[in-house]
Design a protein around this motif. Structure first.
Motif, PDB file in Angstrom:
ATOM      1  N   HIS A  42       0.816  -1.219   0.000  1.00  0.00           N
ATOM      2  CA  HIS A  42       0.000   0.000   0.000  1.00  0.00           C
ATOM      3  C   HIS A  42       0.846   1.264   0.000  1.00  0.00           C
ATOM      4  CE1 HIS A  42      -3.252  -2.644   0.348  1.00  0.00           C
ATOM      5  NE2 HIS A  42      -3.583  -2.500   1.606  1.00  0.00           N
ATOM      6  N   ALA A  43       2.155   1.116   0.150  1.00  0.00           N
ATOM      7  CA  ALA A  43       3.013   2.300   0.249  1.00  0.00           C
ATOM      8  C   ALA A  43       4.270   2.143  -0.607  1.00  0.00           C
ATOM      9  CB  ALA A  43       3.388   2.507   1.717  1.00  0.00           C
ATOM     10  N   PRO A  44       4.098   1.860  -1.909  1.00  0.00           N
ATOM     11  CA  PRO A  44       5.276   1.593  -2.735  1.00  0.00           C
ATOM     12  C   PRO A  44       6.198   2.791  -2.909  1.00  0.00           C
ATOM     13  CG  PRO A  44       3.342   1.784  -4.116  1.00  0.00           C
ATOM     14  CD  PRO A  44       2.868   1.821  -2.688  1.00  0.00           C
ATOM     15  N   ASN A  45       5.659   4.001  -2.764  1.00  0.00           N
ATOM     16  CA  ASN A  45       6.472   5.200  -2.974  1.00  0.00           C
ATOM     17  C   ASN A  45       6.885   5.881  -1.675  1.00  0.00           C
ATOM     18  OD1 ASN A  45       6.287   4.937  -5.805  1.00  0.00           O
ATOM     19  ND2 ASN A  45       4.245   5.836  -5.744  1.00  0.00           N
ATOM     20  N   GLU A  46       6.663   5.202  -0.567  1.00  0.00           N
ATOM     21  CA  GLU A  46       7.020   5.785   0.723  1.00  0.00           C
ATOM     22  C   GLU A  46       8.532   5.831   0.903  1.00  0.00           C
ATOM     23  OE1 GLU A  46       5.576   7.351   3.075  1.00  0.00           O
ATOM     24  OE2 GLU A  46       3.479   7.054   2.581  1.00  0.00           O
ATOM     25  N   SER A  47       8.944   6.613   1.871  1.00  0.00           N
ATOM     26  CA  SER A  47      10.367   6.786   2.151  1.00  0.00           C
ATOM     27  C   SER A  47      10.939   5.558   2.857  1.00  0.00           C
ATOM     28  CB  SER A  47      10.578   8.006   3.053  1.00  0.00           C
ATOM     29  OG  SER A  47      10.050   7.733   4.346  1.00  0.00           O
ATOM     30  N   GLU A  48      12.245   5.512   2.888  1.00  0.00           N
ATOM     31  CA  GLU A  48      12.926   4.439   3.605  1.00  0.00           C
ATOM     32  C   GLU A  48      12.594   4.498   5.099  1.00  0.00           C
ATOM     33  OE1 GLU A  48      17.535   3.635   4.204  1.00  0.00           O
ATOM     34  OE2 GLU A  48      16.940   3.494   2.094  1.00  0.00           O
ATOM     35  N   GLU A  49      12.427   5.699   5.631  1.00  0.00           N
ATOM     36  CA  GLU A  49      12.057   5.868   7.043  1.00  0.00           C
ATOM     37  C   GLU A  49      10.728   5.186   7.345  1.00  0.00           C
ATOM     38  OE1 GLU A  49      13.616   7.356   9.772  1.00  0.00           O
ATOM     39  OE2 GLU A  49      15.298   7.234   8.390  1.00  0.00           O
ATOM     40  N   HIS A  50       9.765   5.373   6.464  1.00  0.00           N
ATOM     41  CA  HIS A  50       8.453   4.753   6.619  1.00  0.00           C
ATOM     42  C   HIS A  50       8.579   3.227   6.637  1.00  0.00           C
ATOM     43  CE1 HIS A  50       4.076   4.390   6.124  1.00  0.00           C
ATOM     44  NE2 HIS A  50       4.339   3.431   5.260  1.00  0.00           N
ATOM     45  N   LEU A  51       9.346   2.707   5.693  1.00  0.00           N
ATOM     46  CA  LEU A  51       9.520   1.257   5.595  1.00  0.00           C
ATOM     47  C   LEU A  51      10.277   0.690   6.801  1.00  0.00           C
ATOM     48  CD1 LEU A  51      10.272   1.172   1.809  1.00  0.00           C
ATOM     49  CD2 LEU A  51       8.191   0.405   2.934  1.00  0.00           C
ATOM     50  N   LYS A  52      11.228   1.457   7.308  1.00  0.00           N
ATOM     51  CA  LYS A  52      11.974   1.035   8.495  1.00  0.00           C
ATOM     52  C   LYS A  52      11.025   0.819   9.670  1.00  0.00           C
ATOM     53  CE  LYS A  52      14.558   4.289   9.979  1.00  0.00           C
ATOM     54  NZ  LYS A  52      15.675   5.213  10.229  1.00  0.00           N
ATOM     55  N   ASN A  53      10.043   1.697   9.806  1.00  0.00           N
ATOM     56  CA  ASN A  53       9.068   1.557  10.889  1.00  0.00           C
ATOM     57  C   ASN A  53       8.195   0.316  10.696  1.00  0.00           C
ATOM     58  OD1 ASN A  53       9.885   3.830  12.345  1.00  0.00           O
ATOM     59  ND2 ASN A  53       8.688   5.165  11.033  1.00  0.00           N
ATOM     60  N   ILE A  54       7.865   0.008   9.449  1.00  0.00           N
ATOM     61  CA  ILE A  54       7.072  -1.190   9.165  1.00  0.00           C
ATOM     62  C   ILE A  54       7.864  -2.444   9.523  1.00  0.00           C
ATOM     63  CG2 ILE A  54       6.016  -2.545   7.308  1.00  0.00           C
ATOM     64  CD1 ILE A  54       5.321   0.139   5.957  1.00  0.00           C
ATOM     65  N   VAL A  55       9.139  -2.474   9.174  1.00  0.00           N
ATOM     66  CA  VAL A  55       9.996  -3.618   9.524  1.00  0.00           C
ATOM     67  C   VAL A  55      10.125  -3.726  11.034  1.00  0.00           C
ATOM     68  CG1 VAL A  55      12.328  -4.581   9.364  1.00  0.00           C
ATOM     69  CG2 VAL A  55      11.251  -3.614   7.338  1.00  0.00           C
ATOM     70  N   SER A  56      10.283  -2.600  11.705  1.00  0.00           N
ATOM     71  CA  SER A  56      10.379  -2.593  13.166  1.00  0.00           C
ATOM     72  C   SER A  56       9.126  -3.197  13.801  1.00  0.00           C
ATOM     73  CB  SER A  56      10.581  -1.163  13.671  1.00  0.00           C
ATOM     74  OG  SER A  56      10.588  -1.125  15.072  1.00  0.00           O
ATOM     75  N   ASP A  57       7.957  -2.784  13.333  1.00  0.00           N
ATOM     76  CA  ASP A  57       6.703  -3.338  13.855  1.00  0.00           C
ATOM     77  C   ASP A  57       6.623  -4.839  13.612  1.00  0.00           C
ATOM     78  OD1 ASP A  57       5.927  -0.835  14.717  1.00  0.00           O
ATOM     79  OD2 ASP A  57       4.594  -0.461  13.006  1.00  0.00           O
ATOM     80  N   PHE A  58       7.021  -5.272  12.420  1.00  0.00           N
ATOM     81  CA  PHE A  58       7.016  -6.703  12.100  1.00  0.00           C
ATOM     82  C   PHE A  58       7.898  -7.475  13.078  1.00  0.00           C
ATOM     83  CE2 PHE A  58       9.458 -10.062   9.875  1.00  0.00           C
ATOM     84  CZ  PHE A  58       8.454 -11.012   9.772  1.00  0.00           C
TER      85      PHE A  58
END
Length: 165
Positions: A42-58
């Motif tokens: 749902h967030a293919p164009n999001e920043s690396e910071e955004h993705l880092k938070n998703i990985v952290s939650d996972f």
């Protein structure tokens, strides 16, 4: 230098391969993996910071919430601490890259990329700057691909290399 990829069967000690995983832990992992992939989709164009938070939650929800503190540390994308607080030493250092960022992401044929260079810097900052001898693994991920390194290899090939230091 070239990376040699190994299958999970080759990298896991035989004792770990025969261990049973509790059903509720496996179900939690599957649910969190689905959630991780949905967020990324749902967030293919999001920043690396955004993705880092998703990985952290996972990582927190699938594995570490009860026993290990997971968060950024200084400039490091993610650190899994060896205990429940930020004061505990870093046990795992994670470098995240945006999916599709082929220029910065490690591949077996091209390991010398920004992702590996950043991981090396974070490792040396921990190992030399903080005298942390408790690092167990180093990880580079773009969420779809996970490169997991044993810290003993970094100890042998990076820390012991005085010229590199």
């Amino acid at each position: 230098m070239k990376l040699l990829p190994f299958s999970p069967a080759k990298t896991l000690l035989p004792a770990y391969r025969v261990q049973n995983v509790e059903r509720n832990r496996l179900d939690r992992f599957k649910a969190e993996l689905v959630r991780l992939l949905e967020h990324v989709g749902h967030a293919p164009n999001e920043s690396e910071e955004h993705l880092k938070n998703i990985v952290s939650d996972f990582l927190k929800n699938a594995f570490y919430r009860e026993e290990h503190f997971v968060n950024t540390k200084d400039r490091q994308d993610l650190v899994i601490h060896n205990g429940r607080t930020a004061k505990d030493s870093a046990g795992v250092i994670v470098e995240t890259k945006k999916p599709g960022n082929k220029a910065e992401m490690i591949t077996p044929a091209k390991p010398n990329t920004k992702a590996l260079q950043e991981l090396l810097r974070y490792y040396l900052n921990e190992r030399i700057g903080l005298d942390n001898k408790e690092i167990r693994h180093l990880v580079v991920t773009d969420i779809h691909v996970w490169h997991i390194f044993d810290a003993a290899d970094f100890e042998r090939h990076v820390y012991a290399n005085k010229k590199l230091q």
